[in-house]
Structure formats: C-alpha cells, structure tokens
Design an enzyme around this catalytic site. Structure first.
Site, short mmCIF file in Angstrom:
data_model
loop_
_atom_site.label_atom_id
_atom_site.label_comp_id
_atom_site.label_asym_id
_atom_site.label_seq_id
_atom_site.Cartn_x
_atom_site.Cartn_y
_atom_site.Cartn_z
N ASP A 21 46.83 29.24 -6.22
CA ASP A 21 47.58 28.15 -6.86
C ASP A 21 48.72 28.66 -7.73
O ASP A 21 49.04 28.07 -8.76
CB ASP A 21 46.64 27.26 -7.72
CG ASP A 21 45.45 26.79 -6.92
OD1 ASP A 21 45.67 26.33 -5.78
OD2 ASP A 21 44.31 26.87 -7.41
N LYS A 69 52.80 29.23 -4.46
CA LYS A 69 53.32 29.96 -3.29
C LYS A 69 54.13 29.05 -2.38
O LYS A 69 55.11 29.47 -1.79
CB LYS A 69 52.15 30.57 -2.48
CG LYS A 69 51.40 31.65 -3.23
CD LYS A 69 50.30 32.25 -2.40
CE LYS A 69 49.12 31.34 -2.16
NZ LYS A 69 48.33 30.98 -3.35
N GLY A 70 53.68 27.79 -2.26
CA GLY A 70 54.33 26.85 -1.34
C GLY A 70 55.82 26.77 -1.57
O GLY A 70 56.62 26.82 -0.64
N ALA A 128 42.68 25.91 1.51
CA ALA A 128 43.97 26.11 0.85
C ALA A 128 44.74 24.79 0.79
O ALA A 128 44.44 23.86 1.53
CB ALA A 128 44.78 27.12 1.63
N GLY A 129 45.71 24.75 -0.04
CA GLY A 129 46.57 23.58 -0.09
C GLY A 129 47.91 23.96 -0.69
O GLY A 129 47.97 24.45 -1.81
N HIS A 130 48.95 23.84 0.10
CA HIS A 130 50.30 24.13 -0.41
C HIS A 130 50.99 22.79 -0.66
O HIS A 130 50.99 21.93 0.21
CB HIS A 130 51.14 24.83 0.65
CG HIS A 130 50.86 26.29 0.79
ND1 HIS A 130 50.26 27.02 -0.19
CD2 HIS A 130 51.14 27.14 1.79
CE1 HIS A 130 50.17 28.28 0.22
NE2 HIS A 130 50.69 28.37 1.43
N ARG A 190 28.62 37.69 14.56
CA ARG A 190 28.90 37.68 16.01
C ARG A 190 28.28 36.47 16.74
O ARG A 190 27.92 36.57 17.90
CB ARG A 190 28.47 39.00 16.66
CG ARG A 190 29.29 40.16 16.13
CD ARG A 190 28.62 41.46 16.31
NE ARG A 190 27.39 41.52 15.54
CZ ARG A 190 26.60 42.59 15.49
NH1 ARG A 190 26.91 43.67 16.17
NH2 ARG A 190 25.52 42.58 14.77
N GLN A 221 45.15 31.29 -0.91
CA GLN A 221 44.37 31.69 -2.10
C GLN A 221 45.10 32.78 -2.88
O GLN A 221 46.33 32.80 -2.86
CB GLN A 221 42.94 32.12 -1.71
CG GLN A 221 42.05 30.98 -1.25
CD GLN A 221 42.13 30.70 0.24
OE1 GLN A 221 42.20 31.61 1.04
NE2 GLN A 221 42.11 29.44 0.61
N THR A 245 43.73 20.57 -2.84
CA THR A 245 42.75 20.30 -1.79
C THR A 245 41.61 19.40 -2.27
O THR A 245 41.26 18.43 -1.63
CB THR A 245 42.18 21.63 -1.24
OG1 THR A 245 43.28 22.37 -0.73
CG2 THR A 245 41.16 21.41 -0.15
N GLY A 259 41.35 18.21 -5.65
CA GLY A 259 41.70 17.41 -6.83
C GLY A 259 41.00 17.89 -8.10
O GLY A 259 41.12 17.29 -9.17
N ASP A 300 58.48 26.83 -17.11
CA ASP A 300 58.75 25.64 -17.93
C ASP A 300 57.49 25.04 -18.56
O ASP A 300 57.58 24.37 -19.58
CB ASP A 300 59.43 24.57 -17.06
CG ASP A 300 58.58 24.21 -15.85
OD1 ASP A 300 58.29 25.13 -15.06
OD2 ASP A 300 58.17 23.05 -15.71
N VAL A 348 61.33 27.02 -12.55
CA VAL A 348 61.20 26.24 -13.79
C VAL A 348 60.95 24.75 -13.50
O VAL A 348 61.28 23.89 -14.33
CB VAL A 348 62.45 26.42 -14.70
CG1 VAL A 348 62.51 27.81 -15.27
CG2 VAL A 348 63.73 26.07 -13.94
P1 IMP Z 1 35.72 28.51 -0.52
O1 IMP Z 1 36.96 29.22 -0.12
O2 IMP Z 1 35.77 27.04 -0.26
O3 IMP Z 1 34.48 29.16 -0.01
O4 IMP Z 1 35.62 28.62 -2.13
C1 IMP Z 1 35.39 29.87 -2.80
C2 IMP Z 1 36.19 29.96 -4.09
O5 IMP Z 1 37.58 30.05 -3.79
C3 IMP Z 1 36.04 28.75 -5.03
O6 IMP Z 1 36.10 29.20 -6.36
C4 IMP Z 1 37.26 27.90 -4.70
O7 IMP Z 1 37.62 27.08 -5.78
C5 IMP Z 1 38.28 29.03 -4.48
N1 IMP Z 1 39.39 28.62 -3.61
C6 IMP Z 1 39.37 28.44 -2.27
N2 IMP Z 1 40.59 28.09 -1.82
C7 IMP Z 1 41.40 28.06 -2.89
C8 IMP Z 1 42.80 27.81 -3.06
O8 IMP Z 1 43.55 27.56 -2.11
N3 IMP Z 1 43.27 27.90 -4.35
C9 IMP Z 1 42.48 28.23 -5.39
N4 IMP Z 1 41.18 28.47 -5.28
C10 IMP Z 1 40.64 28.40 -4.04
#
Ligand code: IMP
Length: 426
Positions: free
Chosen positions: A14, A17-18, A40-42, A144, A225, A301, A303, A334, A415
C-alpha cells in the site's frame, strides 16, 4: 527508461505503487504482475475516474500496452473475469492486450474456505489475511497438488485432478470443521465455463516476455504487496505467501536475473500495514486516527483500516539491500503537511544493543525499542507543489534525510492522488 524495470513496495504494501506504475507505464510496452493474487489492490485515479484493480496490471488503462499475469500469480478466475467485464463496461477492451500465463495456479473455493477456517480457528497469531485463498493456493502449488490455468482446458485431466483435491479438502474440512463438503461437479462445471472465457487470453507468457526482450521492447514488472510481506524476507509468519521482493520477478515471470536493468522501490513518507504482525513505529491512537483519515488509509481490497506509524529507515534501508533498489519514489508526502514535528526511526535497540537489521528471532520487532530522530514539520500545504523547489524547506530537509538514511536516490515525490501531483526530485 531501462529495458526491464522491476517496481516493488519497500514497506508493508500500500505504498502507492499504482500511481507510480501508472506514470512509468507510458514508457514501456509491457506491464507484468509476477506474484500475489486478488489480495492486492491498486487504485489509480484518472481525471474523475477511480479504478481499483486486483489482478490485472494497471497498465491496461493505457491503450496499446500489453499486460501480463505471470505464472507466479495465483488466479481466482471469477475475480479475474469480473475485473475484465468491469473494465469493458468502462470502455477498456482487454482482448489482445491481456495475457495470462498457462502455468499460473488457480484458486478454488476450497482455498478460500481453508483460508477462512485457519484464521477463525487461530486463537493467537491470527495473520489477518484477506481471506482470498492466497496462502492455501500457494501451499497446494508447493505441495504439488495445485491446478494450473493450462490444465483447465483439458477437461478429463482437470476433472481427475480436481476430484482428488476436493476429496482431500472435504475430508480435512469435515474432520476439523464438520463442513459438509464441496460438490465436485459444481466446481468442475463452473471452472470449465471460466476456462472457456479465459482461454483466448491464456498463453506461454514466459516465451512472450523473453521474445519481447530480444526484440528490444521495454517491460515493467510490478510487485504486489511489499517487501516485509514477502514469504521469505518479511515479518514471518505475518506475511503473504509469495515473493513480493524484486527476485520474485525472475521466478514469477520467467526472466533471468541478468535481464533486469533497474529496480525501483516505492516508499510511503510514513509507514502503514494492514493485518496483524509487528510494527515498531506504530502511532498511538490519536495520531493514528489523524493520519489514517488524512491519508485515506483504508484497504483497496478489504476496506480494512490500515495501521499507521512513523517512517522507519531501518526497514527501508534493508529493503533497498534485499531488492537491490536503485531509486525510490516517495509517496504521500502531503499527508504529513499538518504535523508540527515528524519522527524518523533510525535504529532499533534490543538488550542494550543497537540494530540496523531485522534478526529472525521471534518477538524482536515487538520487543525492540525504536530510536528516533525528530524533525520540525513544515505545516504548509504541499499538494499544489509542481517542482521540488516549491516544497517548504523542512519538507525538503525531511526528504534529503530519508535519502541519506536509506542510501539511494529519490526519483520522484508524490503529493496527492492525481497524476499531476508528482514532482521530479531536484
Ligand atoms: P494474504 O495475502 O491474504 O494471505 O494475507 C497475508 C497478509 O498480507 C495480511 O496481513 C494481509 O493484510 C497482507 N496483505 C495481502 N495483500 C496485501 C496488499 O495488497 N497490501 C497490503 N497488505 C496485504
């Protein structure tokens, strides 16, 4: 622009990066995701439109760019199709421009269920996962027994593999959780449908990328991440299940290390993390609330509210080393505009000794004392600055000090959310 650039989050994800990827994308032909999944969420803001992408590289928002989901990514096909459809609704066509690796592992409903189950049963040491099935899917890959995208297209082979997986998972969940079990036929039918939809997007992306490099095309590999969520290097076990560090680009996209020309780290001007785990520079409740609100620190992702803290130069310096970061982009400066004083963590103290690294003993980051230096804030709005020289003197001093502590160049400073709120450093 270097031919092959890897961009990574240098903290706990977070970092913004996006936006940086969005800026760099104009100079490349390919944008590649190499690990993680729809955990992930950008967020990218273009004009009045806000796009939140979980699996598809944000390069898709730029016409003509080819976006690749490499085999190091784990794919929830339903989430991916929903994302494609949502983009199409906004007039962005993914056909011909989105390429999905035929070797990427697939997330099935039993992965989500196991993820939820594990989290709910943990009395202590909950990880705070996104419950997207990421960990269990990677676990199957390493054990596997995972199923890859390319296998979905061979229905007989797929059914066989699915049956033995469902049988195993149902038995486990029945024993541990009295779960009545997943009907294999339903999953099979649904996933065959997903496969039909995704087939034309799926190919050997490793070959595609290596051919592109041979032709002299430019590629941006985007890490999801952040460094301290990396399964090997992060704050284990409070990590995700993939290699989010720069090395993951080689294993997760099929590019040799000698092909990577540059690594860019994205660093937030303070620190945040979502989920559980140690966080040495975490704010107390009052400052936490203030920075969280000002910085909009809520997960793209899930909230969930992000935890916030002071800039930790020990973490970022380590990140520079482990990723081989050449340059950093500093984001969200900022957000600190109203602070009277700002602290930077410069070392940890443990059993009377100073540390500039993160040893593997459990509890170190929870128990260490943080050594801070204090800087006067600038108490001025920076969000309209258009050049580094427009920044207040104390903001420039803060950035210069960060640069000195982490030992790497700063390429840009952000900023605000929009593309134009981005200043080249000096
Ligand atoms: P998982 O990836 O859902 O297994 O979560 C493992 C850890 O990674 C948790 O603490 C999540 O909050 C954190 N995490 C997973 N994806 C992200 C991301 O995109 N940004 C920040 N934290 C993340």
């Amino acid at each position: 622009m270097a031919q092959a650039t890897v961009l990574v989050g240098a903290q706990w994800g977070d970092e913004g990066k996006g936006k940086v990827i969005d800026i760099l994308t104009k100079d490349v032909q390919y944008v590649v995701r190499y690990q993680g999944g729809n955990n992930a969420g950008h967020t990218v803001v273009i004009g009045d439109d806000k796009y939140v992408l979980h699996l598809i590289p944000s390069g898709i928002l730029h016409s003509g760019k080819i976006c690749v989901i490499g085999h190091g990514v784990v794919i929830d096909p339903k989430a991916l199709i929903d994302e494609i459809l949502l983009l199409e609704e906004k007039g962005i066509d993914c056909r011909g421009r989105l390429k999905i690796s035929d070797k990427a592992h697939v997330i099935f409903p039993y992965h989500n269920k196991i993820d939820e189950f594990r989290e709910s049963k943990r009395k202590q040491g909950k990880i705070g996962t996104t419950k997207r099935g990421i960990g269990p899917c990677y676990a199957d890959k390493v054990s596997r027994v995972g199923i890859r995208m390319g296998e979905l297209f061979d229905e007989r082979y797929f059914k066989d593999r699915l049956e033995s997986n469902v049988e195993e998972k149902n038995a486990l969940l029945k024993d541990l959780d009295s779960f009545e079990g997943f009907p294999v036929e339903d999953i099979f039918k649904k996933y065959c449908e997903y496969a039909r939809y995704l087939k034309s997007f799926t190919c050997d992306t490793t070959m595609l990328l290596n051919e592109a490099l041979k032709k002299g095309d430019t590629i941006l590999f985007e890490g999801a991440q952040g460094t301290f969520l990396d399964v090997d290097y992060g704050t284990y076990p409070y990590v995700t299940s993939s290699n989010s560090t720069a090395g993951g680009a080689c294993t997760g996209a099929g590019i040799g290390p000698s092909k990577i020309d540059k690594v860019i780290g994205v660093v937030k001007a303070y620190t945040t993390r979502v989920g559980e785990g140690p966080f040495p520079t975490e704010f107390g409740p009052e400052l936490m609330e203030k920075i969280r609100e000002k910085g909009g620190e809520f997960g793209a992702t899930t909230g969930r509210a992000r935890r916030c803290g002071w800039f930790d130069s020990v973490l970022v310096k380590n990140s520079v080393d482990i990723n081989g970061i050449d340059e950093v982009a500093i984001t969200k400066l900022d957000v600190l505009d109203e602070m009277e004083t700002i602290k930077i963590c410069t070392a940890y103290k443990y059993n009377g000794e100073l540390y500039y690294n993160i040893p593997g003993n459990p509890g170190f980051l929870d128990e260490c004392e943080t050594i801070y230096e204090e800087h006067s804030g600038w108490e001025e709005d920076t969000s309209n600055a258009t050049a580094y020289r427009d920044l207040p003197e104390n903001a420039r001093k803060y950035l210069d000090r960060i640069k000195e502590l982490i030992g790497t160049d700063i390429i840009l400073v952000s900023v605000g959310k929009s593309r134009k709120q981005t200043l080249p450093y000096k």
